[in-house]
Each structure stands twice: as structure tokens, then as C-alpha cells.
Design a protein around this motif. Sequence first.
Motif, short mmCIF file in Angstrom:
data_model
loop_
_atom_site.label_atom_id
_atom_site.label_comp_id
_atom_site.label_asym_id
_atom_site.label_seq_id
_atom_site.Cartn_x
_atom_site.Cartn_y
_atom_site.Cartn_z
N GLN A 78 -17.10 -13.31 24.75
CA GLN A 78 -16.49 -13.37 23.42
C GLN A 78 -14.97 -13.29 23.58
O GLN A 78 -14.44 -12.29 24.03
CB GLN A 78 -17.01 -12.23 22.54
N PRO A 79 -14.25 -14.38 23.25
CA PRO A 79 -12.80 -14.40 23.45
C PRO A 79 -12.06 -13.39 22.58
O PRO A 79 -12.60 -12.87 21.60
CB PRO A 79 -12.40 -15.83 23.06
N GLU A 80 -10.82 -13.18 22.94
CA GLU A 80 -9.95 -12.30 22.18
C GLU A 80 -9.81 -12.81 20.74
O GLU A 80 -9.73 -14.01 20.52
CB GLU A 80 -8.55 -12.25 22.82
N HIS A 81 -9.82 -11.89 19.79
CA HIS A 81 -9.65 -12.19 18.36
C HIS A 81 -10.69 -13.18 17.82
O HIS A 81 -10.41 -13.90 16.86
CB HIS A 81 -8.24 -12.70 18.06
N ASP A 82 -11.86 -13.21 18.42
CA ASP A 82 -12.93 -14.09 17.94
C ASP A 82 -13.37 -13.60 16.56
O ASP A 82 -13.64 -12.41 16.38
CB ASP A 82 -14.10 -14.07 18.91
N PRO A 83 -13.44 -14.47 15.56
CA PRO A 83 -13.82 -14.03 14.22
C PRO A 83 -15.31 -13.73 14.07
O PRO A 83 -15.74 -13.31 13.01
CB PRO A 83 -13.43 -15.22 13.34
N GLY A 84 -16.06 -13.90 15.15
CA GLY A 84 -17.51 -13.77 15.07
C GLY A 84 -18.11 -15.16 14.93
O GLY A 84 -17.48 -16.07 14.40
N GLN A 85 -19.30 -15.33 15.42
CA GLN A 85 -19.95 -16.64 15.39
C GLN A 85 -21.25 -16.54 14.62
O GLN A 85 -21.94 -15.52 14.67
CB GLN A 85 -20.22 -17.12 16.82
N LYS A 86 -21.59 -17.61 13.93
CA LYS A 86 -22.83 -17.66 13.16
C LYS A 86 -24.00 -18.01 14.06
O LYS A 86 -23.83 -18.59 15.13
CB LYS A 86 -22.72 -18.72 12.06
N ALA A 87 -25.19 -17.66 13.63
CA ALA A 87 -26.40 -18.05 14.35
C ALA A 87 -26.41 -19.57 14.48
O ALA A 87 -26.06 -20.29 13.55
CB ALA A 87 -27.64 -17.56 13.61
N GLY A 88 -26.75 -20.05 15.65
CA GLY A 88 -26.77 -21.48 15.93
C GLY A 88 -25.53 -21.98 16.63
O GLY A 88 -25.55 -23.04 17.25
N ALA A 89 -24.43 -21.21 16.57
CA ALA A 89 -23.20 -21.62 17.25
C ALA A 89 -23.40 -21.53 18.76
O ALA A 89 -24.03 -20.59 19.25
CB ALA A 89 -22.03 -20.74 16.82
N LYS A 90 -22.86 -22.50 19.51
CA LYS A 90 -22.97 -22.45 20.96
C LYS A 90 -21.87 -21.55 21.51
O LYS A 90 -20.70 -21.66 21.12
CB LYS A 90 -22.86 -23.84 21.57
N VAL A 91 -22.27 -20.67 22.44
CA VAL A 91 -21.33 -19.74 23.06
C VAL A 91 -21.49 -19.80 24.58
O VAL A 91 -22.53 -20.21 25.09
CB VAL A 91 -21.54 -18.30 22.56
N GLU A 92 -20.45 -19.37 25.27
CA GLU A 92 -20.49 -19.31 26.74
C GLU A 92 -21.12 -17.99 27.15
O GLU A 92 -20.87 -16.95 26.53
CB GLU A 92 -19.08 -19.42 27.30
N ALA A 93 -21.92 -18.02 28.21
CA ALA A 93 -22.57 -16.81 28.69
C ALA A 93 -22.70 -16.83 30.21
O ALA A 93 -22.72 -17.89 30.83
CB ALA A 93 -23.95 -16.66 28.05
N LEU A 94 -22.79 -15.63 30.77
CA LEU A 94 -23.00 -15.45 32.21
C LEU A 94 -24.38 -14.84 32.42
O LEU A 94 -24.77 -13.92 31.69
CB LEU A 94 -21.96 -14.49 32.79
N SER A 95 -25.07 -15.30 33.44
CA SER A 95 -26.36 -14.71 33.78
C SER A 95 -26.13 -13.41 34.53
O SER A 95 -25.30 -13.34 35.43
CB SER A 95 -27.17 -15.68 34.65
N ILE A 96 -26.84 -12.37 34.16
CA ILE A 96 -26.68 -11.08 34.82
C ILE A 96 -27.29 -11.10 36.22
O ILE A 96 -26.74 -10.54 37.16
CB ILE A 96 -27.31 -9.96 33.97
#
Length: 99
Positions: A78-96
Motif C-alpha cells: 500500500q503506497p504512501e498516502h493511499d486513499p484506500g482501494q475499493k473491492a475489485g481494484a487491482k493491487v500489488e502484492a508479495l507472496s510471503i
Amino acid sequence: MVTAIVFIKPALRAWLGYAEPPHWHLPLAAPTPPNTARRHFMRAQLVFSPGGPTLLPITQTDSGHTSSLSKADMLITQPEHDPGQKAGAKVEALSIDAF
């Protein structure tokens, strides 16, 4: 643990000559809250649905909250100052689990 995933694992991979694992770009199964001035790595569960894989954010992400980390498969970047994302929005993620 999140610090190890974000900083130590990449350093070890580089030291061993391994390529960086791919970053995932997946839709959210639920919204994310707004973020502050710091980059946040929000814990998430990888959920498989008929429409394909999605990320279900885990809202309890305090550094000492280890039970939420035990349920997580991924870290949403989640980038700095992200306003929040709605369900369905594509986001970047890392696998644990990826090394």
C-alpha cells in the motif's frame, strides 16, 4: 516478520544470485483503509473464487499481532498516502512463502 520478508529475503536472494520473485497484481476481495505517509505492507489472504484469485485484506496488522500474520499468504503493498482501494481494484502484492 514483515521486515524480514520485505528487506532480508531480497538481500539474501541478491547475495545468492537469485532473481527477484514476481510481484503479483490481483483484485481485492474487500476494500483497504486509507494509508498515512508511510508505505504499508498489509497482510492478506489469497482467496480462490470462480472468477480467479483475489486478495482479502486482514485489517489487524499491528507489528505484534502474530495471529493475523499466521493467516496471511500475501502482503499488499500500500503506497504512501493511499486513499484506500475499493473491492475489485487491482493491487500489488508479495507472496510471503516465496524465496
